[in-house]
Design an enzyme around this catalytic site. Structure first.
Site, PDB file in Angstrom:
ATOM      1  N   ILE A  45      -8.361   5.852  -0.785  1.00 46.58           N
ATOM      2  CA  ILE A  45      -8.159   5.595  -2.214  1.00 46.58           C
ATOM      3  C   ILE A  45      -8.756   6.761  -2.997  1.00 46.58           C
ATOM      4  O   ILE A  45      -9.908   7.154  -2.773  1.00 46.58           O
ATOM      5  CB  ILE A  45      -8.793   4.242  -2.620  1.00 46.58           C
ATOM      6  CG1 ILE A  45      -8.039   3.103  -1.923  1.00 46.58           C
ATOM      7  CG2 ILE A  45      -8.753   4.062  -4.133  1.00 46.58           C
ATOM      8  CD1 ILE A  45      -8.605   1.720  -2.140  1.00 46.58           C
ATOM      9  N   HIS A  77       3.796   1.340  -0.458  1.00 47.17           N
ATOM     10  CA  HIS A  77       2.945   0.255   0.051  1.00 47.17           C
ATOM     11  C   HIS A  77       3.827  -0.729   0.819  1.00 47.17           C
ATOM     12  O   HIS A  77       4.867  -1.164   0.303  1.00 47.17           O
ATOM     13  CB  HIS A  77       2.225  -0.465  -1.094  1.00 47.17           C
ATOM     14  CG  HIS A  77       1.324  -1.547  -0.582  1.00 47.17           C
ATOM     15  ND1 HIS A  77       0.122  -1.262   0.035  1.00 47.17           N
ATOM     16  CD2 HIS A  77       1.480  -2.889  -0.529  1.00 47.17           C
ATOM     17  CE1 HIS A  77      -0.434  -2.402   0.430  1.00 47.17           C
ATOM     18  NE2 HIS A  77       0.366  -3.400   0.099  1.00 47.17           N
TER      19      HIS A  77
HETATM   20  C1  GAR Z   1       3.506   2.866   6.281  1.00 46.93           C
HETATM   21  O1  GAR Z   1       3.961   1.588   6.631  1.00 46.93           O
HETATM   22  C2  GAR Z   1       2.983   2.874   4.854  1.00 46.93           C
HETATM   23  O2  GAR Z   1       3.709   2.032   4.010  1.00 46.93           O
HETATM   24  C3  GAR Z   1       1.600   2.347   5.057  1.00 46.93           C
HETATM   25  O3  GAR Z   1       1.141   2.912   6.263  1.00 46.93           O
HETATM   26  C4  GAR Z   1       2.250   3.240   7.091  1.00 46.93           C
HETATM   27  C5  GAR Z   1       2.182   4.709   7.419  1.00 46.93           C
HETATM   28  O4  GAR Z   1       3.164   5.083   8.346  1.00 46.93           O
HETATM   29  N1  GAR Z   1       0.763   2.678   3.938  1.00 46.93           N
HETATM   30  C6  GAR Z   1      -0.235   1.926   3.514  1.00 46.93           C
HETATM   31  O5  GAR Z   1      -0.570   0.894   4.051  1.00 46.93           O
HETATM   32  C7  GAR Z   1      -0.952   2.450   2.283  1.00 46.93           C
HETATM   33  N2  GAR Z   1      -1.715   1.409   1.646  1.00 46.93           N
HETATM   34  P1  GAR Z   1       3.633   6.589   8.526  1.00 46.93           P
HETATM   35  O6  GAR Z   1       2.374   7.449   8.719  1.00 46.93           O
HETATM   36  O7  GAR Z   1       4.450   6.546   9.797  1.00 46.93           O
HETATM   37  O8  GAR Z   1       4.427   6.992   7.338  1.00 46.93           O
END
Ligand code: GAR
Length: 207
Positions: free
Chosen positions: A93, A110
């Site tokens: 954050i 998100h």
């Molecule tokens: C994704 O699902 C994104 O939405 C989430 O983490 C994952 C990352 O995947 N983000 C959060 O939870 C932020 N609060 P990635 O590294 O494969 O894009």
């Protein structure tokens, strides 16, 4: 062309979706000029390197608090002359020194339907665990601007998937990524780069 700086912390499938969308012309009016990771050694950095996108690593663990870390991120964003900052699986954050300097210029993805299952502590698989524990029948993802409060900035786009009886957090996460995140994040980025998002009374609308 707007300069897009993408912040990552992990596998980077959303970064990949952005890279693919830029290549195929889905993102109009912008290009990814830098990827910044909060962790060394994550696969997102490989994805950037494989596509000749400059990278920076600013390790969160080397900073004692959120403010000093955010100041380092702010300095990097200023050096990169970012027009748009995309948090694509960025698990830290940011302090208001960043969110105020880049008001309505930071977009986050998100993995839930805000205002459900969001805010501090809700990230990655934890979000899907919470949604399954509650027993919701639909979930999805939200693309929103980032402000001073976690996951509370103006919503740009949202998309929905069904939750199935035998879902695990991993299965639900994958369904939301494939059907919503990887499509709507590039779409929102393209809208921003074409100046097609307007803010009225703190809410975002597509022009
Ligand atoms: C994704 O699902 C994104 O939405 C989430 O983490 C994952 C990352 O995947 N983000 C959060 O939870 C932020 N609060 P990635 O590294 O494969 O894009």
């Amino acid at each position: 062309m707007k300069k897009i700086v993408v912040l990552v912390s992990g596998g980077g499938t959303n970064l990949q979706a952005l890279i693919d969308a830029e290549k195929s012309g889905i993102i109009k009016g912008g290009r990814i000029t830098c990827v910044i990771s909060s962790k060394d050694g994550v696969y997102a950095l490989e994805r950037a390197k494989n596509n000749d996108i400059p990278t920076r690593v600013i390790p969160r663990k080397e900073y004692s608090d959120s403010l000093s870390y955010s100041k380092a991120i702010l300095a990097a964003l200023n050096e990169e002359k970012a027009d748009l900052v995309v948090l694509a699986g960025f698990m830290t954050i940011l302090d208001e020194c960043v969110t105020k300097a880049y008001a309505y210029k930071i977009i986050n993805v998100h993995p839930a339907l805000i205002p459900s299952f969001c805010g501090e502590g809700y990230y990655g698989l934890k979000v899907h665990e919470a949604a399954l524990a509650y027993g919701v029948k639909v979930s999805g993802a939200t693309i929103h601007f980032v402000n001073e409060e976690a996951d509370a900035g103006a919503i740009i786009l949202q998309g929905v998937v069904n939750v199935e009886k035998d879902d695990t957090p991993e299965i639900l996460q994958r369904r939301i990524m494939e059907n919503v995140e990887w499509k709507l994040l590039p779409q929102a980025v393209s809208l921003f780069c074409q100046d097609r998002i307007e803010i009225i009374d703190g809410k975002a609308y597509v022009k």
